[in-house]
Design a protein around this motif. Structure first.
Motif, PDB file in Angstrom:
ATOM      1  N   GLN A   1      -4.677  -1.128  17.182  1.00  0.00           N
ATOM      2  CA  GLN A   1      -4.033  -1.802  18.315  1.00  0.00           C
ATOM      3  C   GLN A   1      -4.844  -3.024  18.743  1.00  0.00           C
ATOM      4  OE1 GLN A   1      -2.900   0.797  21.502  1.00  0.00           O
ATOM      5  NE2 GLN A   1      -2.537  -0.892  22.936  1.00  0.00           N
ATOM      6  N   ARG A   2      -6.174  -2.903  18.787  1.00  0.00           N
ATOM      7  CA  ARG A   2      -7.014  -4.051  19.147  1.00  0.00           C
ATOM      8  C   ARG A   2      -6.893  -5.172  18.115  1.00  0.00           C
ATOM      9  NH1 ARG A   2     -10.655  -0.054  20.199  1.00  0.00           N
ATOM     10  NH2 ARG A   2     -11.806  -0.528  18.297  1.00  0.00           N
ATOM     11  N   ASP A   3      -6.874  -4.802  16.831  1.00  0.00           N
ATOM     12  CA  ASP A   3      -6.717  -5.814  15.782  1.00  0.00           C
ATOM     13  C   ASP A   3      -5.365  -6.504  15.885  1.00  0.00           C
ATOM     14  OD1 ASP A   3      -9.204  -5.057  14.898  1.00  0.00           O
ATOM     15  OD2 ASP A   3      -8.466  -3.910  13.168  1.00  0.00           O
ATOM     16  N   THR A   4      -4.341  -5.740  16.246  1.00  0.00           N
ATOM     17  CA  THR A   4      -3.009  -6.318  16.425  1.00  0.00           C
ATOM     18  C   THR A   4      -3.012  -7.309  17.580  1.00  0.00           C
ATOM     19  OG1 THR A   4      -2.010  -4.273  15.603  1.00  0.00           O
ATOM     20  CG2 THR A   4      -0.582  -5.773  16.809  1.00  0.00           C
ATOM     21  N   GLN A   5      -3.655  -6.947  18.683  1.00  0.00           N
ATOM     22  CA  GLN A   5      -3.731  -7.853  19.830  1.00  0.00           C
ATOM     23  C   GLN A   5      -4.422  -9.151  19.440  1.00  0.00           C
ATOM     24  OE1 GLN A   5      -5.756  -5.307  22.588  1.00  0.00           O
ATOM     25  NE2 GLN A   5      -3.860  -4.544  23.514  1.00  0.00           N
ATOM     26  N   ALA A   6      -5.492  -9.057  18.650  1.00  0.00           N
ATOM     27  CA  ALA A   6      -6.219 -10.259  18.235  1.00  0.00           C
ATOM     28  C   ALA A   6      -5.357 -11.144  17.338  1.00  0.00           C
ATOM     29  CB  ALA A   6      -7.512  -9.866  17.518  1.00  0.00           C
ATOM     30  N   LEU A   7      -4.603 -10.523  16.432  1.00  0.00           N
ATOM     31  CA  LEU A   7      -3.748 -11.314  15.540  1.00  0.00           C
ATOM     32  C   LEU A   7      -2.566 -11.928  16.285  1.00  0.00           C
ATOM     33  CD1 LEU A   7      -3.777  -9.080  12.357  1.00  0.00           C
ATOM     34  CD2 LEU A   7      -4.768 -11.349  12.607  1.00  0.00           C
ATOM     35  N   VAL A   8      -2.010 -11.182  17.243  1.00  0.00           N
ATOM     36  CA  VAL A   8      -0.904 -11.730  18.037  1.00  0.00           C
ATOM     37  C   VAL A   8      -1.398 -12.922  18.847  1.00  0.00           C
ATOM     38  CG1 VAL A   8       0.650 -11.216  19.971  1.00  0.00           C
ATOM     39  CG2 VAL A   8       0.442  -9.608  18.071  1.00  0.00           C
TER      40      VAL A   8
ATOM     41  N   ARG B   1      -1.224 -16.189  17.111  1.00  0.00           N
ATOM     42  CA  ARG B   1       0.136 -16.716  16.939  1.00  0.00           C
ATOM     43  C   ARG B   1       0.410 -17.080  15.490  1.00  0.00           C
ATOM     44  NH1 ARG B   1       2.265 -19.918  21.939  1.00  0.00           N
ATOM     45  NH2 ARG B   1       4.108 -19.082  20.964  1.00  0.00           N
ATOM     46  N   LEU B   2       0.268 -16.087  14.623  1.00  0.00           N
ATOM     47  CA  LEU B   2       0.559 -16.283  13.207  1.00  0.00           C
ATOM     48  C   LEU B   2       2.031 -16.582  13.011  1.00  0.00           C
ATOM     49  CD1 LEU B   2      -1.656 -13.483  11.658  1.00  0.00           C
ATOM     50  CD2 LEU B   2      -2.144 -15.911  11.819  1.00  0.00           C
ATOM     51  N   ARG B   3       2.371 -17.111  11.856  1.00  0.00           N
ATOM     52  CA  ARG B   3       3.724 -17.629  11.639  1.00  0.00           C
ATOM     53  C   ARG B   3       4.812 -16.569  11.630  1.00  0.00           C
ATOM     54  NH1 ARG B   3       4.248 -17.890   5.403  1.00  0.00           N
ATOM     55  NH2 ARG B   3       2.483 -16.577   4.905  1.00  0.00           N
ATOM     56  N   SER B   4       4.474 -15.312  11.297  1.00  0.00           N
ATOM     57  CA  SER B   4       5.522 -14.288  11.244  1.00  0.00           C
ATOM     58  C   SER B   4       4.937 -12.902  11.465  1.00  0.00           C
ATOM     59  CB  SER B   4       6.233 -14.325   9.887  1.00  0.00           C
ATOM     60  OG  SER B   4       5.347 -13.904   8.868  1.00  0.00           O
TER      61      SER B   4
ATOM     62  N   SER C   1       5.550 -10.498   9.485  1.00  0.00           N
ATOM     63  CA  SER C   1       5.134 -10.061   8.154  1.00  0.00           C
ATOM     64  C   SER C   1       3.703 -10.487   7.848  1.00  0.00           C
ATOM     65  CB  SER C   1       6.096 -10.629   7.103  1.00  0.00           C
ATOM     66  OG  SER C   1       5.837 -10.075   5.851  1.00  0.00           O
ATOM     67  N   ALA C   2       3.300 -11.648   8.324  1.00  0.00           N
ATOM     68  CA  ALA C   2       1.927 -12.112   8.114  1.00  0.00           C
ATOM     69  C   ALA C   2       0.931 -11.233   8.856  1.00  0.00           C
ATOM     70  CB  ALA C   2       1.788 -13.566   8.558  1.00  0.00           C
ATOM     71  N   VAL C   3       1.295 -10.810  10.050  1.00  0.00           N
ATOM     72  CA  VAL C   3       0.420  -9.917  10.824  1.00  0.00           C
ATOM     73  C   VAL C   3       0.301  -8.573  10.113  1.00  0.00           C
ATOM     74  CG1 VAL C   3       0.148  -8.689  13.015  1.00  0.00           C
ATOM     75  CG2 VAL C   3       0.958 -11.058  13.005  1.00  0.00           C
ATOM     76  N   ILE C   4       1.424  -8.034   9.665  1.00  0.00           N
ATOM     77  CA  ILE C   4       1.404  -6.745   8.975  1.00  0.00           C
ATOM     78  C   ILE C   4       0.614  -6.847   7.674  1.00  0.00           C
ATOM     79  CG2 ILE C   4       2.866  -5.037   7.812  1.00  0.00           C
ATOM     80  CD1 ILE C   4       4.932  -5.530  10.018  1.00  0.00           C
ATOM     81  N   ALA C   5       0.734  -7.973   6.978  1.00  0.00           N
ATOM     82  CA  ALA C   5      -0.023  -8.146   5.740  1.00  0.00           C
ATOM     83  C   ALA C   5      -1.523  -8.127   6.014  1.00  0.00           C
ATOM     84  CB  ALA C   5       0.378  -9.458   5.064  1.00  0.00           C
ATOM     85  N   ARG C   6      -1.943  -8.746   7.118  1.00  0.00           N
ATOM     86  CA  ARG C   6      -3.373  -8.741   7.447  1.00  0.00           C
ATOM     87  C   ARG C   6      -3.857  -7.363   7.896  1.00  0.00           C
ATOM     88  NH1 ARG C   6      -5.151 -14.405   9.878  1.00  0.00           N
ATOM     89  NH2 ARG C   6      -4.090 -15.700   8.358  1.00  0.00           N
ATOM     90  N   LEU C   7      -2.946  -6.573   8.426  1.00  0.00           N
ATOM     91  CA  LEU C   7      -3.316  -5.230   8.891  1.00  0.00           C
ATOM     92  C   LEU C   7      -3.029  -4.146   7.849  1.00  0.00           C
ATOM     93  CD1 LEU C   7      -1.877  -5.432  12.518  1.00  0.00           C
ATOM     94  CD2 LEU C   7      -4.288  -5.452  11.849  1.00  0.00           C
ATOM     95  N   ALA C   8      -2.579  -4.526   6.654  1.00  0.00           N
ATOM     96  CA  ALA C   8      -2.123  -3.556   5.659  1.00  0.00           C
ATOM     97  C   ALA C   8      -3.201  -2.541   5.295  1.00  0.00           C
ATOM     98  CB  ALA C   8      -1.629  -4.281   4.408  1.00  0.00           C
ATOM     99  N   ASP C   9      -4.448  -2.979   5.148  1.00  0.00           N
ATOM    100  CA  ASP C   9      -5.512  -2.034   4.800  1.00  0.00           C
ATOM    101  C   ASP C   9      -5.752  -1.039   5.928  1.00  0.00           C
ATOM    102  OD1 ASP C   9      -5.906  -3.164   2.304  1.00  0.00           O
ATOM    103  OD2 ASP C   9      -7.444  -4.560   3.029  1.00  0.00           O
TER     104      ASP C   9
ATOM    105  N   GLY D   1       0.275  -3.265  20.850  1.00  0.00           N
ATOM    106  CA  GLY D   1      -0.661  -4.377  20.693  1.00  0.00           C
ATOM    107  C   GLY D   1      -0.013  -5.736  20.892  1.00  0.00           C
ATOM    108  N   GLY D   2       1.290  -5.746  21.158  1.00  0.00           N
ATOM    109  CA  GLY D   2       1.970  -7.003  21.457  1.00  0.00           C
ATOM    110  C   GLY D   2       2.791  -7.564  20.319  1.00  0.00           C
ATOM    111  N   LEU D   3       2.885  -6.854  19.207  1.00  0.00           N
ATOM    112  CA  LEU D   3       3.664  -7.344  18.074  1.00  0.00           C
ATOM    113  C   LEU D   3       5.119  -6.910  18.255  1.00  0.00           C
ATOM    114  CD1 LEU D   3       3.436  -8.823  15.337  1.00  0.00           C
ATOM    115  CD2 LEU D   3       3.168  -6.580  14.286  1.00  0.00           C
ATOM    116  N   ALA D   4       6.003  -7.869  18.410  1.00  0.00           N
ATOM    117  CA  ALA D   4       7.422  -7.575  18.596  1.00  0.00           C
ATOM    118  C   ALA D   4       8.058  -7.371  17.224  1.00  0.00           C
ATOM    119  CB  ALA D   4       8.106  -8.712  19.341  1.00  0.00           C
ATOM    120  N   VAL D   5       8.011  -6.135  16.752  1.00  0.00           N
ATOM    121  CA  VAL D   5       8.521  -5.828  15.418  1.00  0.00           C
ATOM    122  C   VAL D   5       9.426  -4.605  15.495  1.00  0.00           C
ATOM    123  CG1 VAL D   5       6.472  -4.446  14.812  1.00  0.00           C
ATOM    124  CG2 VAL D   5       7.885  -5.395  13.004  1.00  0.00           C
ATOM    125  N   SER D   6      10.577  -4.721  14.843  1.00  0.00           N
ATOM    126  CA  SER D   6      11.480  -3.570  14.775  1.00  0.00           C
ATOM    127  C   SER D   6      10.990  -2.618  13.687  1.00  0.00           C
ATOM    128  CB  SER D   6      12.905  -4.033  14.451  1.00  0.00           C
ATOM    129  OG  SER D   6      12.953  -4.528  13.120  1.00  0.00           O
TER     130      SER D   6
END
Length: 153
Positions: free
Chosen positions: A18-25, A28-31, A33-41, A63-68
């Motif tokens: 959740q903290r990593d998601t907040q940092a990536l959000v 303001r990455l482009r999509s 999918s880009a956030v999920i790709a960085r968090l995949a591991d 964490g602030g990621l608006a993803v369905s």
């Protein structure tokens, strides 16, 4: 921001995610999918530890990621494919010494008769080409027409 699993004992994997998601959000990455790709591991690690994808998805949203749900799953699939394409292939094992026997020069027949084997392969190839070139649509139409004729007496 650390998308790798947190090695510190006592730190919950989902809290770190959740903290990593907040940092990536915040970046303001482009999509999504880009956030999920960085968090995949980190997602894979959390799932391997027994956390369900529904709980992981909920933490990403917290964490602030608006993803369905569907976009979360699609993003994971894309990240896995990208990782599989960009990861180097494992090295091939060395060949055993007995498999490196010398081959006879071209045109020289051995005791097993490679010329006979080659003609058998060419015959099989010609047979496959004839089968592939047959128009099966014509046969299917003829079969369909005969079935229709029988169904209406």
């Amino acid at each position: 921001m650390d998308s790798q699993p947190d090695p510190r004992p006592g730190v919950d994997t989902l809290d770190a995610l959740q903290r990593d998601t907040q940092a990536l959000v915040a970046q303001r990455l482009r999509s999504v999918s880009a956030v999920i790709a960085r968090l995949a591991d980190a997602i894979s690690h959390a799932h391997a530890l027994g956390h369900g994808h529904a709980a992981i998805h909920a933490r990403l949203r917290a964490g602030g990621l608006a993803v369905s749900w569907n976009n979360y799953r699609a993003g994971l699939v894309r990240a896995r494919k990208r990782r599989a394409v960009h990861s180097p292939l494992p090295p091939l094992p060395p060949l055993p010494p007995q498999s490196l026997a010398p081959c006879p020069p071209p045109g020289v027949a051995s005791a097993s008769g490679p010329a006979a084997g080659a003609s058998a392969v060419l015959d099989a190839l010609a047979s496959a080409q004839r089968a592939a070139s047959r128009d099966y649509a014509q046969a299917a139409r003829a079969s369909s027409a005969s079935r229709k004729a029988r169904s209406f007496p």
